[in-house]
Design a protein around this motif. Structure first.
Motif, PDB file in Angstrom:
ATOM      1  N   ALA A  71       0.835  -1.191   0.000  1.00  0.00           N
ATOM      2  CA  ALA A  71       0.000   0.000   0.000  1.00  0.00           C
ATOM      3  C   ALA A  71       0.875   1.248   0.000  1.00  0.00           C
ATOM      4  O   ALA A  71       1.813   1.374   0.794  1.00  0.00           O
ATOM      5  N   MET A  72       0.586   2.147  -0.932  1.00  0.00           N
ATOM      6  CA  MET A  72       1.322   3.409  -1.061  1.00  0.00           C
ATOM      7  C   MET A  72       2.821   3.197  -1.271  1.00  0.00           C
ATOM      8  O   MET A  72       3.636   4.075  -1.010  1.00  0.00           O
ATOM      9  N   ASN A  73       3.190   1.993  -1.721  1.00  0.00           N
ATOM     10  CA  ASN A  73       4.598   1.629  -1.920  1.00  0.00           C
ATOM     11  C   ASN A  73       5.441   1.873  -0.660  1.00  0.00           C
ATOM     12  O   ASN A  73       6.614   2.230  -0.733  1.00  0.00           O
ATOM     13  N   GLU A  74       4.848   1.639   0.495  1.00  0.00           N
ATOM     14  CA  GLU A  74       5.554   1.862   1.763  1.00  0.00           C
ATOM     15  C   GLU A  74       6.616   0.805   2.036  1.00  0.00           C
ATOM     16  O   GLU A  74       7.549   1.057   2.791  1.00  0.00           O
ATOM     17  N   GLN A  75       6.447  -0.396   1.460  1.00  0.00           N
ATOM     18  CA  GLN A  75       7.407  -1.474   1.688  1.00  0.00           C
ATOM     19  C   GLN A  75       7.689  -1.645   3.196  1.00  0.00           C
ATOM     20  O   GLN A  75       8.818  -1.475   3.650  1.00  0.00           O
ATOM     21  N   PRO A  76       6.651  -2.016   3.953  1.00  0.00           N
ATOM     22  CA  PRO A  76       6.784  -1.997   5.409  1.00  0.00           C
ATOM     23  C   PRO A  76       7.516  -3.191   6.010  1.00  0.00           C
ATOM     24  O   PRO A  76       7.467  -3.393   7.222  1.00  0.00           O
ATOM     25  N   TRP A  77       8.176  -3.989   5.186  1.00  0.00           N
ATOM     26  CA  TRP A  77       8.890  -5.156   5.696  1.00  0.00           C
ATOM     27  C   TRP A  77      10.318  -4.792   6.091  1.00  0.00           C
ATOM     28  O   TRP A  77      10.977  -3.957   5.478  1.00  0.00           O
ATOM     29  N   ARG A  78      10.796  -5.439   7.130  1.00  0.00           N
ATOM     30  CA  ARG A  78      12.191  -5.354   7.557  1.00  0.00           C
ATOM     31  C   ARG A  78      12.617  -6.763   7.963  1.00  0.00           C
ATOM     32  O   ARG A  78      11.798  -7.563   8.430  1.00  0.00           O
ATOM     33  N   PHE A  79      13.901  -7.077   7.818  1.00  0.00           N
ATOM     34  CA  PHE A  79      14.394  -8.415   8.106  1.00  0.00           C
ATOM     35  C   PHE A  79      15.676  -8.338   8.949  1.00  0.00           C
ATOM     36  O   PHE A  79      16.539  -7.493   8.703  1.00  0.00           O
ATOM     37  N   VAL A  80      15.773  -9.230   9.910  1.00  0.00           N
ATOM     38  CA  VAL A  80      17.052  -9.516  10.566  1.00  0.00           C
ATOM     39  C   VAL A  80      17.446 -10.909  10.106  1.00  0.00           C
ATOM     40  O   VAL A  80      16.656 -11.848  10.195  1.00  0.00           O
ATOM     41  N   VAL A  81      18.666 -11.036   9.610  1.00  0.00           N
ATOM     42  CA  VAL A  81      19.108 -12.265   8.948  1.00  0.00           C
ATOM     43  C   VAL A  81      20.354 -12.808   9.642  1.00  0.00           C
ATOM     44  O   VAL A  81      21.291 -12.056   9.936  1.00  0.00           O
ATOM     45  N   ALA A  82      20.368 -14.115   9.883  1.00  0.00           N
ATOM     46  CA  ALA A  82      21.565 -14.769  10.441  1.00  0.00           C
ATOM     47  C   ALA A  82      21.764 -16.106   9.748  1.00  0.00           C
ATOM     48  O   ALA A  82      20.860 -16.943   9.722  1.00  0.00           O
ATOM     49  N   SER A  83      22.943 -16.280   9.162  1.00  0.00           N
ATOM     50  CA  SER A  83      23.269 -17.573   8.559  1.00  0.00           C
ATOM     51  C   SER A  83      24.006 -18.434   9.568  1.00  0.00           C
ATOM     52  O   SER A  83      24.588 -17.930  10.545  1.00  0.00           O
ATOM     53  N   LYS A  84      23.984 -19.729   9.338  1.00  0.00           N
ATOM     54  CA  LYS A  84      24.570 -20.686  10.278  1.00  0.00           C
ATOM     55  C   LYS A  84      26.070 -20.432  10.492  1.00  0.00           C
ATOM     56  O   LYS A  84      26.610 -20.710  11.561  1.00  0.00           O
ATOM     57  N   GLU A  85      26.715 -19.868   9.456  1.00  0.00           N
ATOM     58  CA  GLU A  85      28.157 -19.612   9.564  1.00  0.00           C
ATOM     59  C   GLU A  85      28.473 -18.546  10.613  1.00  0.00           C
ATOM     60  O   GLU A  85      29.555 -18.542  11.195  1.00  0.00           O
TER      61      GLU A  85
END
Length: 199
Positions: free
Chosen positions: A53-67
């Protein structure tokens, strides 16, 4: 080792939907093989191109790989025991957040759950095209996540993701082994469509 019975988890659809949709499922048995940084970036790029909606792109991610053992363990510690027992075998763990207000005016974004879900589905379908599978989890300690990351009040954790390549389910304990083997089902299309009221 790649799972040999992956075809039993493909959706048996009445209509000719895309292969990536038929093949997308939520495994619990992940192989030891890591995901390369460019693979993770590709998944996140796919998420970025979801509609919102409204191109808000409301997603955020915290990412952790096994390494990155310390960061991976930190995310695994948020999971409830029933999820952690299998999810800690994944190659990557993510926390998925939603921004609950519009950047342009600070008002509540009532579409945040829908839009973050769209981004997550983009990520999952891109993953299937790369033989990377994901399992979305709601069972984790959201309060601890909020405390740990000290994010603003308008950014809240919604789900966690376990991502990786498939492995045979033999090492899973019950009830997870049986769940991994069971066929996928959905209610009919007709049962998902609400009819117009009689005019």
């Amino acid at each position: 080792m790649m799972i040999e019975t992956i075809d039993i988890k493909q959706a048996k659809t009445r209509y000719n939907v895309l292969d990536v949709i038929r093949k997308r499922w939520s495994p619990r048995s992940f192989s030891k093989y890591p995901l390369m940084p460019e693979e993770i970036e590709t998944l996140l790029e796919a998420a970025t191109w979801a509609p919102s909606a409204m191109n808000e792109q409301p997603w955020r991610f915290v990412v952790a790989s096994k390494e990155d053992e310390e960061k991976f363990r930190k995310l695994a510690d948020f999971l409830v025991p029933g999820n952690r027992v299998w999810a800690e075998n994944a190659a990557v763990l993510m926390v998925v957040f939603g921004v609950t207000t519009y950047a342009r005016n600070g008002k509540e974004n009532i579409n945040v759950g829908h839009d973050v879900g769209m981004a997550t589905q983009n990520l999952l379908l891109q993953g299937v095209s790369m033989d990377v599978y994901g399992h979305v989890m709601e069972g984790f300690d959201k309060d601890r996540v909020i405390e740990e990351f000290q994010l603003p009040d308008n950014i809240r954790p919604l789900t966690m993701l376990a991502l990786g390549r498939l492995d045979v389910p033999d090492l899973l304990e019950e009830p997870y082994y049986s769940r991994e083997q069971s066929p996928r089902t959905r209610r009919s299309v007709e049962d998902s469509v609400i009819s117009f009221p009689e005019m």
